[in-house]
Write a protein that holds these residues in place. Structure first.
Motif, mmCIF file in Angstrom:
data_model
loop_
_atom_site.group_PDB
_atom_site.id
_atom_site.type_symbol
_atom_site.label_atom_id
_atom_site.label_comp_id
_atom_site.label_asym_id
_atom_site.label_seq_id
_atom_site.Cartn_x
_atom_site.Cartn_y
_atom_site.Cartn_z
ATOM 1 N N LYS A 91 0.811 -1.211 0.000
ATOM 2 C CA LYS A 91 0.000 0.000 0.000
ATOM 3 C C LYS A 91 0.852 1.272 0.000
ATOM 4 O O LYS A 91 0.341 2.356 -0.281
ATOM 5 C CB LYS A 91 -0.941 0.003 1.205
ATOM 6 N N LEU A 92 2.120 1.141 0.371
ATOM 7 C CA LEU A 92 3.031 2.278 0.323
ATOM 8 C C LEU A 92 4.170 1.952 -0.629
ATOM 9 O O LEU A 92 4.682 0.825 -0.635
ATOM 10 C CB LEU A 92 3.604 2.587 1.721
ATOM 11 N N PRO A 93 4.610 2.909 -1.432
ATOM 12 C CA PRO A 93 5.660 2.628 -2.415
ATOM 13 C C PRO A 93 7.037 2.446 -1.774
ATOM 14 O O PRO A 93 7.933 1.847 -2.354
ATOM 15 C CB PRO A 93 5.636 3.847 -3.322
ATOM 16 N N GLU A 94 7.215 3.018 -0.557
ATOM 17 C CA GLU A 94 8.511 2.887 0.115
ATOM 18 C C GLU A 94 8.320 2.889 1.623
ATOM 19 O O GLU A 94 7.308 3.372 2.139
ATOM 20 C CB GLU A 94 9.446 4.029 -0.301
ATOM 21 N N TYR A 95 9.301 2.283 2.289
ATOM 22 C CA TYR A 95 9.271 2.269 3.756
ATOM 23 C C TYR A 95 10.129 3.436 4.243
ATOM 24 O O TYR A 95 11.342 3.485 4.039
ATOM 25 C CB TYR A 95 9.827 0.945 4.291
ATOM 26 N N HIS A 96 9.477 4.411 4.921
ATOM 27 C CA HIS A 96 10.156 5.634 5.356
ATOM 28 C C HIS A 96 9.374 6.164 6.559
ATOM 29 O O HIS A 96 8.231 6.592 6.419
ATOM 30 C CB HIS A 96 10.155 6.652 4.200
ATOM 31 N N THR A 97 9.962 6.114 7.742
ATOM 32 C CA THR A 97 9.248 6.549 8.939
ATOM 33 C C THR A 97 10.231 7.077 9.985
ATOM 34 O O THR A 97 11.436 6.818 9.925
ATOM 35 C CB THR A 97 8.422 5.392 9.539
ATOM 36 N N VAL A 98 9.697 7.845 10.938
ATOM 37 C CA VAL A 98 10.497 8.417 12.029
ATOM 38 C C VAL A 98 9.889 7.975 13.348
ATOM 39 O O VAL A 98 8.669 8.026 13.533
ATOM 40 C CB VAL A 98 10.524 9.968 11.947
ATOM 41 N N PHE A 99 10.726 7.532 14.261
ATOM 42 C CA PHE A 99 10.256 7.119 15.588
ATOM 43 C C PHE A 99 11.392 7.314 16.590
ATOM 44 O O PHE A 99 12.537 7.610 16.226
ATOM 45 C CB PHE A 99 9.774 5.661 15.577
ATOM 46 N N ARG A 100 11.044 7.117 17.867
ATOM 47 C CA ARG A 100 12.050 7.245 18.927
ATOM 48 C C ARG A 100 12.444 5.874 19.460
ATOM 49 O O ARG A 100 11.612 4.973 19.545
ATOM 50 C CB ARG A 100 11.494 8.082 20.080
ATOM 51 N N TRP A 110 16.042 10.020 18.385
ATOM 52 C CA TRP A 110 15.143 10.094 17.237
ATOM 53 C C TRP A 110 15.816 9.408 16.042
ATOM 54 O O TRP A 110 16.969 9.707 15.723
ATOM 55 C CB TRP A 110 14.838 11.546 16.889
ATOM 56 N N ILE A 111 15.075 8.493 15.400
ATOM 57 C CA ILE A 111 15.631 7.685 14.308
ATOM 58 C C ILE A 111 14.804 7.867 13.037
ATOM 59 O O ILE A 111 13.566 7.789 13.073
ATOM 60 C CB ILE A 111 15.659 6.185 14.674
ATOM 61 N N LEU A 112 15.515 8.094 11.918
ATOM 62 C CA LEU A 112 14.888 8.064 10.597
ATOM 63 C C LEU A 112 15.203 6.692 9.992
ATOM 64 O O LEU A 112 16.362 6.358 9.751
ATOM 65 C CB LEU A 112 15.454 9.169 9.704
ATOM 66 N N ASP A 135 20.492 8.706 12.841
ATOM 67 C CA ASP A 135 20.223 9.431 14.100
ATOM 68 C C ASP A 135 19.921 10.891 13.767
ATOM 69 O O ASP A 135 20.792 11.641 13.322
ATOM 70 C CB ASP A 135 21.444 9.326 15.018
ATOM 71 N N ILE A 136 18.672 11.304 13.990
ATOM 72 C CA ILE A 136 18.283 12.697 13.696
ATOM 73 C C ILE A 136 17.862 13.414 14.987
ATOM 74 O O ILE A 136 17.056 14.351 14.962
ATOM 75 C CB ILE A 136 17.135 12.733 12.659
ATOM 76 N N THR A 137 18.437 12.978 16.125
ATOM 77 C CA THR A 137 18.056 13.554 17.427
ATOM 78 C C THR A 137 18.299 15.055 17.473
ATOM 79 O O THR A 137 17.435 15.831 17.894
ATOM 80 C CB THR A 137 18.841 12.863 18.554
ATOM 81 N N ARG A 138 19.497 15.479 17.039
ATOM 82 C CA ARG A 138 19.801 16.909 17.064
ATOM 83 C C ARG A 138 18.826 17.704 16.208
ATOM 84 O O ARG A 138 18.342 18.771 16.595
ATOM 85 C CB ARG A 138 21.224 17.137 16.557
ATOM 86 N N GLN A 139 18.540 17.201 15.039
ATOM 87 C CA GLN A 139 17.623 17.882 14.131
ATOM 88 C C GLN A 139 16.236 18.017 14.755
ATOM 89 O O GLN A 139 15.606 19.077 14.696
ATOM 90 C CB GLN A 139 17.543 17.116 12.811
ATOM 91 N N LYS A 140 15.745 16.918 15.367
ATOM 92 C CA LYS A 140 14.404 16.933 15.965
ATOM 93 C C LYS A 140 14.337 17.909 17.136
ATOM 94 O O LYS A 140 13.351 18.629 17.304
ATOM 95 C CB LYS A 140 14.022 15.526 16.424
#
Length: 655
Positions: A91-100, A110-112, A135-140
């Motif tokens: 149902k989705l063309p790609e797997y792309h998500t953000v979670f902790r 925070w992880i992309l 790791d996108i913790t600083r960005q978040k």
């Protein structure tokens, strides 16, 4: 969900080792971690960098999907699984998500996460999926901080009690708040892309507004009190604050804040009118008192003349007693008028200081002499105690000094039915040609309750103001004394024990023209004792005249005086220099003497030291002394400082 073993899942061997190396270098450069998930066995191989993101090494992690799931924040779990399932189901063309994820030390990361299916079975069912973690913790956190800041600014803009307007770089309005509409009457639609100066100023205010705008264009912040024009043409008084909005060193717009000061202006006008009324009333009162004085003094002159004539005629004992009552009553009436006139002159600011040459001891004796007759008929012993330095011709306000002494001696006799009344006069210090004299009037009268001490110098206040009071008076005497002594450059102090008596004292400077006795007028160093040891003293004092006196006093005492002009300077000097003693003025700018003392005591605790600190204050009530001692001071002296007492205090605390 199948649980797999902890045995690492091996990536299939790449046929091109150079390609594998290039891929590894690219991933290292991007600082991303790799994961490889076997959907059949549940094995989930992760790279070293993946493990490091959450505080583990590759040897510490369990290479299973369950280990991964256990480290996801519970609040983010459902969303992550939903995205994964939708991708696996096509149902989705790609797997792309953000979670902790929860790191090993419990911190939030925070992880992309991105990935794709790389293997299917014959039924097109996903078997294997690979991807990366970043790791996108600083960005978040930066985004969240920016979001909070934006929310705060938006709330401030929306709910501010002041009218606010945001302008673009061409000084045109792009946004206003509700208070702007309430203050000026314009809606957002009416304001949008209009020049602010043209919108809320009329022709007479336009030039001023343009000058203000020019300042903001020159990168200046402004604050000015002026007026602006509403939509209906009326004017409103405002305080304008504003300036440029700068992003990356460039002006991208401007902001203006308008505070409505209509109520403040009304209050100022009311205060102005009230002040004018008070000044008018004070002038009327002064004229009334002046007229009353004239009207009362004229008949009193007749009464006084007749009394004097009667004294020259033969009189019986009864007549002499009645005549004395008449003299006392008329004298008290004249004294009351004089007091009222003094208060009026002081309040109107018309009472100044006169300079004249007079014999100091003669003034003291002239004040006390009239009361000696009273001693003959009462059980009171009255005496004068002066040192040789009082026998001098001085320059000052003779009449005011005499009036102060008269009030104090009169009070002493009024409240002393038996015992003693003593006038003590001493020269405390002499720095040619100025001498500081201390005057004391002591009595063994009824004394004063400590609760009544703060009220002593209030106008019209009497300690006993009941209809059955035992002591007559208007309650003006001590109020006048305090004002007159202040005019002469001194401060009145009082010490009293209820039931035992009181001592009123003050110190004033007088210019000495000449000493009348060869034994007086000694050199300053002979009048002030030298300390036994060469001491280093930190004197904390903000008054310039007192600073000069302290330096001169240090020379006479044989001590080195270091001056600190405020609390911060005192703390810095104390921290860098060892002192034998500190003289601490209580009233200082910014940080007061009590606060400075607390800082010093806290500093000394670390080293087990305790330098003597002597508080010095113009206040002389008992609670002032208690406050100094509570703050950590060792002793307390009231201004003006008696040098003999200062010498004794230094000797007591520095041994």
């Amino acid at each position: 969900m199948m649980k797999g073993s902890s045995k690492p899942f091996k990536l299939p061997r790449c046929s091109n080792q150079h390609e594998l190396l290039r891929s590894k270098l690219a991933l290292d450069a991007s600082r991303e971690g790799i994961w490889d998930w076997n959907l059949v066995t549940g094995e989930n191989w992760v790279s070293e960098r993946w493990a490091n993101m959450i505080g583990y090494t590759s040897e510490e992690v369990m290479h299973t999907y369950d280990f991964f799931i256990q480290h996801i924040y519970p609040e983010d779990m459902e969303r992550m699984i939903r995205v994964r399932e939708r991708y696996l189901s096509g149902k989705l063309p790609e797997y792309h998500t953000v979670f902790r994820m929860v790191a090993k030390d419990g911190q939030e990361k925070w992880i992309l996460s991105r990935g794709r299916i790389v293997k299917w079975d014959e039924n097109n069912k996903p078997l294997r999926m690979v991807g990366t973690h970043q790791d996108i913790t600083r960005q978040k956190r930066a985004e969240e901080a920016l979001k909070r800041q934006k929310g705060i600014l938006e709330s401030f803009f929306t709910y501010s009690p002041d009218a606010m307007a945001h302008l673009d770089k061409n000084q045109k309005i792009i946004q206003i708040n509700e208070q702007f509409t309430n203050l000026f009457g314009y809606t957002k639609v009416e304001c949008y892309q209009k020049r602010l100066d043209e919108l809320i100023t009329d022709e007479s205010l336009r030039k001023e507004a343009e000058e203000i705008s020019l300042k903001t264009e020159n990168n200046e912040s402004i604050q000015v009190e002026t007026e602006r024009t509403r939509k209906d043409g009326t004017r409103v008084p405002v305080v304008i604050r504003g300036g440029p909005v700068i992003v990356d060193g460039k002006i991208v717009g401007y902001q203006g804040i308008y505070t409505d000061i209509t109520e403040r202006k009304k209050e100022e006008e009311q205060i102005h009118l009230a002040k004018e009324k008070a000044e008018t009333a004070n002038q009327i009162k002064s004229r009334f008192l002046s007229n009353m004085s004239h009207e009362i003094r004229t008949p009193m002159n007749g009464i006084h003349g007749v009394t004097m004539l009667l004294e020259t005629t033969p009189l019986s004992q009864d007549q002499l007693e009645l005549l004395q009552i008449l003299k006392d009553s008329s004298g008290r009436m004249v004294e009351t008028i004089n007091n009222l006139l003094d208060v009026s002159r002081i309040e109107s600011g018309k009472m100044g200081i006169k300079e004249e040459v007079f014999e100091l001891k003669q003034v003291v004796e002239e004040v006390v002499d009239p009361f000696l007759m009273f001693c003959d008929t009462h059980s009171i012993n009255c005496s004068i105690d002066t040192d040789d330095n009082v026998e001098a011709k001085v320059i000052g306000d003779r009449s005011k000094l005499a009036r102060v002494l008269y009030h104090l001696v009169s009070n002493a006799f009024k409240f002393t039915s038996s015992g003693t009344v003593t006038m003590n006069v001493r020269m405390l210090r002499y720095d040619e040609p100025i001498a500081v004299y201390r005057f004391e009037v002591e009595d063994t009268g009824i004394g004063i309750h400590q609760d009544d001490m703060p009220k002593l110098f209030q106008r019209f206040y009497q300690l006993d103001d009941t209809y059955s009071k035992s002591y007559q008076g208007t309650g003006l005497g001590l109020a006048i004394v305090q004002k007159l002594v202040a005019l002469m450059g001194g401060t009145v102090n009082v010490e009293s024990v209820y039931g035992q008596g009181s001592c009123f004292s003050f110190e004033i400077p007088l210019k000495v023209q000449e000493f009348n006795n060869s034994r007086v007028g000694k050199k300053p160093q002979e009048l002030i004792k030298k300390l036994d040891n060469k001491l280093r003293i930190l004197a904390v004092e903000d008054d310039e005249i007192s600073q000069v006196l302290l330096l001169k006093l240090g020379e006479k005492l044989g001590a080195q005086i270091d001056l600190a002009r405020n609390g911060l300077e005192a703390i810095r000097k104390f921290a860098s220099t060892p002192y034998d003693l500190v003289l601490m003025d209580v009233q200082l700018p910014n940080i007061n003497g009590l606060e400075v003392t607390s800082v010093i005591r806290s500093f000394e605790k670390k080293f087990g030291e305790r330098t003597p600190i002597i508080g010095v204050s113009a206040h002389a009530m008992s609670h002032d002394r208690e406050g100094c001692l509570k703050a950590g001071m060792n002793d307390y002296l009231s201004k003006p400082v008696d040098f003999d007492k200062l010498y004794q205090v230094i000797q007591e605390w520095v041994r």
